[in-house]
Design a protein around this motif. Structure first.
Motif, PDB file in Angstrom:
ATOM      1  N   MET A   1       0.832  -1.174   0.000  1.00 43.11           N
ATOM      2  CA  MET A   1       0.000   0.000   0.000  1.00 43.11           C
ATOM      3  C   MET A   1       0.885   1.249   0.000  1.00 43.11           C
ATOM      4  O   MET A   1       1.795   1.377   0.816  1.00 43.11           O
ATOM      5  CB  MET A   1      -0.898  -0.007   1.241  1.00 43.11           C
ATOM      6  CG  MET A   1      -1.586   1.311   1.465  1.00 43.11           C
ATOM      7  SD  MET A   1      -2.730   1.351   2.843  1.00 43.11           S
ATOM      8  CE  MET A   1      -1.618   1.346   4.228  1.00 43.11           C
ATOM      9  N   LEU A   2       0.610   2.132  -0.918  1.00 47.07           N
ATOM     10  CA  LEU A   2       1.281   3.421  -0.967  1.00 47.07           C
ATOM     11  C   LEU A   2       0.427   4.452  -0.252  1.00 47.07           C
ATOM     12  O   LEU A   2      -0.802   4.359  -0.252  1.00 47.07           O
ATOM     13  CB  LEU A   2       1.483   3.862  -2.413  1.00 47.07           C
ATOM     14  CG  LEU A   2       2.485   3.064  -3.233  1.00 47.07           C
ATOM     15  CD1 LEU A   2       2.392   3.461  -4.702  1.00 47.07           C
ATOM     16  CD2 LEU A   2       3.883   3.308  -2.714  1.00 47.07           C
ATOM     17  N   ILE A  10       5.752  12.739   9.673  1.00 49.70           N
ATOM     18  CA  ILE A  10       6.858  13.487   9.062  1.00 49.70           C
ATOM     19  C   ILE A  10       7.786  14.016  10.147  1.00 49.70           C
ATOM     20  O   ILE A  10       9.010  13.863  10.068  1.00 49.70           O
ATOM     21  CB  ILE A  10       6.322  14.637   8.180  1.00 49.70           C
ATOM     22  CG1 ILE A  10       5.660  14.064   6.921  1.00 49.70           C
ATOM     23  CG2 ILE A  10       7.439  15.622   7.817  1.00 49.70           C
ATOM     24  CD1 ILE A  10       4.886  15.095   6.104  1.00 49.70           C
ATOM     25  N   GLU A  11       7.198  14.643  11.171  1.00 46.32           N
ATOM     26  CA  GLU A  11       7.992  15.198  12.271  1.00 46.32           C
ATOM     27  C   GLU A  11       8.789  14.099  12.969  1.00 46.32           C
ATOM     28  O   GLU A  11       9.977  14.276  13.271  1.00 46.32           O
ATOM     29  CB  GLU A  11       7.082  15.907  13.280  1.00 46.32           C
ATOM     30  CG  GLU A  11       6.405  17.145  12.737  1.00 46.32           C
ATOM     31  CD  GLU A  11       7.383  18.252  12.385  1.00 46.32           C
ATOM     32  OE1 GLU A  11       8.162  18.660  13.271  1.00 46.32           O
ATOM     33  OE2 GLU A  11       7.362  18.707  11.228  1.00 46.32           O
ATOM     34  N   SER A  12       8.169  12.975  13.216  1.00 42.53           N
ATOM     35  CA  SER A  12       8.828  11.862  13.890  1.00 42.53           C
ATOM     36  C   SER A  12      10.005  11.340  13.073  1.00 42.53           C
ATOM     37  O   SER A  12      11.098  11.102  13.610  1.00 42.53           O
ATOM     38  CB  SER A  12       7.814  10.746  14.141  1.00 42.53           C
ATOM     39  OG  SER A  12       8.430   9.646  14.742  1.00 42.53           O
ATOM     40  N   THR A  71      13.303  -0.204   4.885  1.00 43.85           N
ATOM     41  CA  THR A  71      13.465  -1.571   5.364  1.00 43.85           C
ATOM     42  C   THR A  71      13.761  -2.478   4.175  1.00 43.85           C
ATOM     43  O   THR A  71      14.686  -3.269   4.188  1.00 43.85           O
ATOM     44  CB  THR A  71      12.200  -2.054   6.099  1.00 43.85           C
ATOM     45  OG1 THR A  71      11.924  -1.146   7.171  1.00 43.85           O
ATOM     46  CG2 THR A  71      12.378  -3.460   6.642  1.00 43.85           C
ATOM     47  N   ASP A  72      12.961  -2.333   3.137  1.00 40.03           N
ATOM     48  CA  ASP A  72      13.167  -3.018   1.864  1.00 40.03           C
ATOM     49  C   ASP A  72      12.360  -2.267   0.810  1.00 40.03           C
ATOM     50  O   ASP A  72      11.760  -1.227   1.118  1.00 40.03           O
ATOM     51  CB  ASP A  72      12.801  -4.510   1.949  1.00 40.03           C
ATOM     52  CG  ASP A  72      11.363  -4.767   2.382  1.00 40.03           C
ATOM     53  OD1 ASP A  72      10.453  -4.088   1.868  1.00 40.03           O
ATOM     54  OD2 ASP A  72      11.152  -5.643   3.238  1.00 40.03           O
ATOM     55  N   LEU A  73      12.333  -2.750  -0.407  1.00 45.15           N
ATOM     56  CA  LEU A  73      11.683  -2.019  -1.497  1.00 45.15           C
ATOM     57  C   LEU A  73      10.170  -1.907  -1.353  1.00 45.15           C
ATOM     58  O   LEU A  73       9.537  -1.123  -2.062  1.00 45.15           O
ATOM     59  CB  LEU A  73      12.031  -2.651  -2.845  1.00 45.15           C
ATOM     60  CG  LEU A  73      13.499  -2.519  -3.259  1.00 45.15           C
ATOM     61  CD1 LEU A  73      13.734  -3.205  -4.598  1.00 45.15           C
ATOM     62  CD2 LEU A  73      13.920  -1.062  -3.314  1.00 45.15           C
ATOM     63  N   GLN A  74       9.584  -2.679  -0.438  1.00 50.19           N
ATOM     64  CA  GLN A  74       8.138  -2.613  -0.230  1.00 50.19           C
ATOM     65  C   GLN A  74       7.771  -2.016   1.130  1.00 50.19           C
ATOM     66  O   GLN A  74       6.595  -1.950   1.466  1.00 50.19           O
ATOM     67  CB  GLN A  74       7.529  -4.002  -0.368  1.00 50.19           C
ATOM     68  CG  GLN A  74       7.663  -4.543  -1.784  1.00 50.19           C
ATOM     69  CD  GLN A  74       7.232  -5.985  -1.857  1.00 50.19           C
ATOM     70  OE1 GLN A  74       7.764  -6.844  -1.165  1.00 50.19           O
ATOM     71  NE2 GLN A  74       6.254  -6.254  -2.707  1.00 50.19           N
ATOM     72  N   ASN A  75       8.770  -1.593   1.887  1.00 54.35           N
ATOM     73  CA  ASN A  75       8.530  -1.028   3.213  1.00 54.35           C
ATOM     74  C   ASN A  75       9.502   0.124   3.453  1.00 54.35           C
ATOM     75  O   ASN A  75      10.666  -0.100   3.790  1.00 54.35           O
ATOM     76  CB  ASN A  75       8.712  -2.095   4.290  1.00 54.35           C
ATOM     77  CG  ASN A  75       7.662  -3.176   4.187  1.00 54.35           C
ATOM     78  OD1 ASN A  75       6.542  -3.002   4.630  1.00 54.35           O
ATOM     79  ND2 ASN A  75       8.027  -4.294   3.567  1.00 54.35           N
ATOM     80  N   PHE A 147       4.968   6.915   1.895  1.00 57.35           N
ATOM     81  CA  PHE A 147       5.393   5.625   2.425  1.00 57.35           C
ATOM     82  C   PHE A 147       4.859   4.504   1.549  1.00 57.35           C
ATOM     83  O   PHE A 147       3.929   4.698   0.768  1.00 57.35           O
ATOM     84  CB  PHE A 147       4.904   5.424   3.873  1.00 57.35           C
ATOM     85  CG  PHE A 147       3.419   5.209   3.990  1.00 57.35           C
ATOM     86  CD1 PHE A 147       2.870   3.914   3.916  1.00 57.35           C
ATOM     87  CD2 PHE A 147       2.565   6.279   4.187  1.00 57.35           C
ATOM     88  CE1 PHE A 147       1.505   3.715   4.022  1.00 57.35           C
ATOM     89  CE2 PHE A 147       1.204   6.079   4.300  1.00 57.35           C
ATOM     90  CZ  PHE A 147       0.669   4.799   4.217  1.00 57.35           C
ATOM     91  N   GLU A 148       5.484   3.360   1.714  1.00 54.88           N
ATOM     92  CA  GLU A 148       4.944   2.116   1.169  1.00 54.88           C
ATOM     93  C   GLU A 148       5.065   1.073   2.260  1.00 54.88           C
ATOM     94  O   GLU A 148       6.099   0.940   2.901  1.00 54.88           O
ATOM     95  CB  GLU A 148       5.697   1.653  -0.085  1.00 54.88           C
ATOM     96  CG  GLU A 148       5.088   0.387  -0.676  1.00 54.88           C
ATOM     97  CD  GLU A 148       5.671  -0.026  -2.023  1.00 54.88           C
ATOM     98  OE1 GLU A 148       5.252  -1.093  -2.518  1.00 54.88           O
ATOM     99  OE2 GLU A 148       6.526   0.686  -2.569  1.00 54.88           O
ATOM    100  N   LYS A 149       3.977   0.368   2.478  1.00 54.44           N
ATOM    101  CA  LYS A 149       3.947  -0.739   3.446  1.00 54.44           C
ATOM    102  C   LYS A 149       3.377  -1.961   2.768  1.00 54.44           C
ATOM    103  O   LYS A 149       2.371  -1.882   2.077  1.00 54.44           O
ATOM    104  CB  LYS A 149       3.082  -0.388   4.675  1.00 54.44           C
ATOM    105  CG  LYS A 149       3.601   0.739   5.498  1.00 54.44           C
ATOM    106  CD  LYS A 149       4.777   0.323   6.339  1.00 54.44           C
ATOM    107  CE  LYS A 149       5.243   1.490   7.161  1.00 54.44           C
ATOM    108  NZ  LYS A 149       6.638   1.491   7.472  1.00 54.44           N
ATOM    109  N   GLU A 150       4.013  -3.069   2.972  1.00 51.04           N
ATOM    110  CA  GLU A 150       3.587  -4.334   2.379  1.00 51.04           C
ATOM    111  C   GLU A 150       2.295  -4.804   3.021  1.00 51.04           C
ATOM    112  O   GLU A 150       2.041  -4.645   4.178  1.00 51.04           O
ATOM    113  CB  GLU A 150       4.722  -5.335   2.600  1.00 51.04           C
ATOM    114  CG  GLU A 150       4.530  -6.644   1.970  1.00 51.04           C
ATOM    115  CD  GLU A 150       5.799  -7.468   2.086  1.00 51.04           C
ATOM    116  OE1 GLU A 150       6.011  -8.234   1.158  1.00 51.04           O
ATOM    117  OE2 GLU A 150       6.544  -7.327   3.054  1.00 51.04           O
TER     118      GLU A 150
END
Length: 150
Positions: A1-2, A10-12, A71-75, A147-150
């Motif tokens: 998911m993008l 963003i601040e974090s 973390t990787d190309l999907q995260n 972001f992108e999260k698997e």
């Protein structure tokens, strides 16, 4: 998911990450370079010896800044900011900025005898007597994140 990072994310991310990239442009040349940085919720602070990056930002203070956690190309998470370069010349402000940078960078170094490769010592009051150490801040005026999260 993008998706898009919200302001809190963003601040974090800016407060957590130790390395980002500054993009600057002058005289028809665009230059992108990694830097150690610290973010205080308003400005980014960094240091440098005199060189191409400093010369370009002095000519054109409008800069772009990017930092990411991959973390990787999907995260992954990535923040892009825009702002103005401002050299710090006031000695009290220089020491304050240097201490912020030291507090962030030194704990990330490995080994008891580890020293930064250039530009500073563990003493914040040593802000450039051995070499021309340039401390600067990027006064941010826009921030976005994705972001992108698997």
């Amino acid at each position: 998911m993008l998706g898009e990072l919200n302001e809190k994310q963003i601040e974090s991310l800016l407060k957590e990450l130790p390395v980002g990239r500054i993009g600057c442009h002058a005289d028809g040349i665009t230059y992108i370079v990694p830097v150690n940085f610290v973010y205080d919720g308003l400005n980014l602070y960094a240091h440098s010896a005199k060189g191409m990056k400093i010369d370009m930002m002095r000519k054109n203070p409008d800069v772009c800044f990017q930092a990411d956690a991959i973390t990787d190309l999907q995260n992954w998470e990535s923040v892009i900011c825009w702002g103005k370069f401002e050299e710090i010349t006031d000695m009290m402000e220089r020491e304050h900025a240097m201490q912020k940078i030291i507090n962030k960078v030194i704990p990330l170094m490995k080994g008891e005898t580890a020293q930064p490769s250039h530009g500073f010592t563990s003493d914040a009051s040593d802000v450039g007597f051995e070499m021309e150490l340039i401390l600067y801040k990027i006064i941010l005026n826009k921030k976005t994140g994705r972001f992108e999260k698997e």
